[in-house]
Write a protein that holds these residues in place. Sequence first.
Motif, mmCIF file in Angstrom:
data_model
loop_
_atom_site.group_PDB
_atom_site.id
_atom_site.type_symbol
_atom_site.label_atom_id
_atom_site.label_comp_id
_atom_site.label_asym_id
_atom_site.label_seq_id
_atom_site.Cartn_x
_atom_site.Cartn_y
_atom_site.Cartn_z
ATOM 1 N N UNK A 156 1.862 3.189 2.128
ATOM 2 C CA UNK A 156 1.379 4.243 3.028
ATOM 3 C C UNK A 156 0.029 4.825 2.643
ATOM 4 N N UNK A 157 -0.565 4.314 1.561
ATOM 5 C CA UNK A 157 -1.868 4.820 1.116
ATOM 6 C C UNK A 157 -2.973 4.152 1.932
ATOM 7 N N UNK A 158 -3.824 4.962 2.577
ATOM 8 C CA UNK A 158 -4.937 4.432 3.370
ATOM 9 C C UNK A 158 -6.217 5.069 2.852
ATOM 10 N N UNK A 159 -7.267 4.260 2.706
ATOM 11 C CA UNK A 159 -8.491 4.768 2.086
ATOM 12 C C UNK A 159 -9.583 5.080 3.095
ATOM 13 N N UNK A 160 -10.221 6.230 2.891
ATOM 14 C CA UNK A 160 -11.463 6.598 3.563
ATOM 15 C C UNK A 160 -11.461 6.390 5.060
ATOM 16 N N UNK A 204 0.799 -1.231 0.000
ATOM 17 C CA UNK A 204 0.000 0.000 0.000
ATOM 18 C C UNK A 204 0.832 1.282 0.000
ATOM 19 N N UNK A 213 -10.686 4.123 6.896
ATOM 20 C CA UNK A 213 -9.600 3.361 7.506
ATOM 21 C C UNK A 213 -8.577 4.244 8.225
ATOM 22 N N UNK A 214 -8.523 5.535 7.856
ATOM 23 C CA UNK A 214 -7.534 6.431 8.461
ATOM 24 C C UNK A 214 -8.060 7.138 9.704
#
Lengths: 284, 284
Positions: free
Chosen positions: A155-159, A153, A161-162
């Motif tokens: 470091x990419x986190x969606x919606x 990922x 989830x962060x």
Amino acid sequence: MSHRLGIIGYGGMATWHHKNSGRVEGLTCTAAYDISPERLKVARESGLDTYSTLDSFLENGDFDIVLVATPNNFHKELAVAAMNSGRHVVCEKPVAMSSAELQEMMDAAEKNRVIFTVHQNRRWDKDFLIVKKAIEDGLIGKPYTIESRVHGARGVIHGWRAYKVAGGGMILDWGVHLLDQIMFMIRERVVNVFARLHSIKTPEVDDYFKVILTFESGINAQVEVGTFCLKSLPRWYVNGDQGSIYINGWNADGGIIRTRDSVMEWQEEIVQTAAGPTRTMAPR
Amino acid sequence: MSHRLGIIGYGGMATWHHKNSGRVEGLTCTAAYDISPERLKVARESGLDTYSTLDSFLENGDFDIVLVATPNNFHKELAVAAMNSGRHVVCEKPVAMSSAELQEMMDAAEKNRVIFTVHQNRRWDKDFLIVKKAIEDGLIGKPYTIESRVHGARGVIHGWRAYKVAGGGMILDWGVHLLDQIMFMIRERVVNVFARLHSIKTPEVDDYFKVILTFESGINAQVEVGTFCLKSLPRWYVNGDQGSIYINGWNADGGIIRTRDSVMEWQEEIVQTAAGPTRTMAPR
């Protein structure tokens, strides 16, 4: 037996369930409730009766099972209301924001004498089923370590989830799946839990965790998820007293390694490697 | 400054030290004591004064430093005797069979006002020095996990390493090196220790262990050694808030990965893989 399904929260997961419900004999998807007019329009165009309030949905909807597919922080309230209306409930994961919330949901199921369950779709993942069967068939003898790992990922986190308010973080997103797989595979009592969480790119929630469950018979099972671990280690790595299983990644490619070489012997020679001298672990 | 070295236990490691002692300016290897006539013959042919008893070695030998290179269970007794004779002592690792033994050795050093140290040769390993420098230079920002791992050997264990009486087992053989490297690299207080040991092929001692040290600043450092882990995972894997370091194996090959992609975004699409549906961790 014939059942009718009503959906609360007609988002991505609900659409996926609606599409797949046609493959389940005796199951018909009939209705949807959502607070978003846009999502209700999509549901209506897919042939469902639609409701813009919870009360009208529960009072007038024609269904005996409710799927709760909203953001996590609304699961408890909606599931309990549905059960109090006499419906069985299937809830998306993570089931609740706390174990206290889950207890309320289980109490509502008992009080109303309905079935309450959680959608644990990853019990059918190919990689998991391969590992589970290999262990059950004794292909590597008695396992002593099990490692289940997801890196990626960048470091990419969606919606949601962060964000903490929405029940975000990797332990609630991936952790509930991967720990469920382990508990489903090793039917023993857990006698110790080790856990470490880090927040590297998402200040509110964990984006890295490592959990090690120690089971009664001594098996140590590790689950690790890191959205900012930039080199992916294998998805599964299991060591048993007769061999090792590994599965590399998303294509579920891997193998089982066994050996007949295991001996105790005396050997004086030290092997020089770039990483220093070694005897026991020299490359052979 | 000029020093003379006497060796107790003229086996494999002692031969290696004797050979290398010529490269140290001002150091001369002069004498050896061993209980084996064969090993004393080798020492004599290599130009050393040889002694078949400890007393004669310590009384008549011409040296101010003693190297103790015997099996582990004799380290304490021999090191203390050498220090009581006024010599400085370098001891092979693992230094002792227990921390109580080590305390006796340290007390002897203090009482006799001599220097006592342990041969930790792996502080100069290429792989370790690469990782240490990369961290110190801030190439991956602040590290949050460090994994040091040695898999291999296919269950083959050599000599004393398989036996409890001789201080065998992987935590005493490899563990003292790998934990020393971690402690030498991260100069912080350890606030928690997690450890799991298994005996898979060697009934008396551990042939698998995992230790996780949690440091004051939150860094979690894991050391794992398994002689019956048949698929080798990378020797080093370090994750920091700006990137990851990995070193694959004995050739010290590896790399540093950094990314500028780290964002939080909303994305509805679910990616279907052989290992099941995923959003956060989908291959990209």
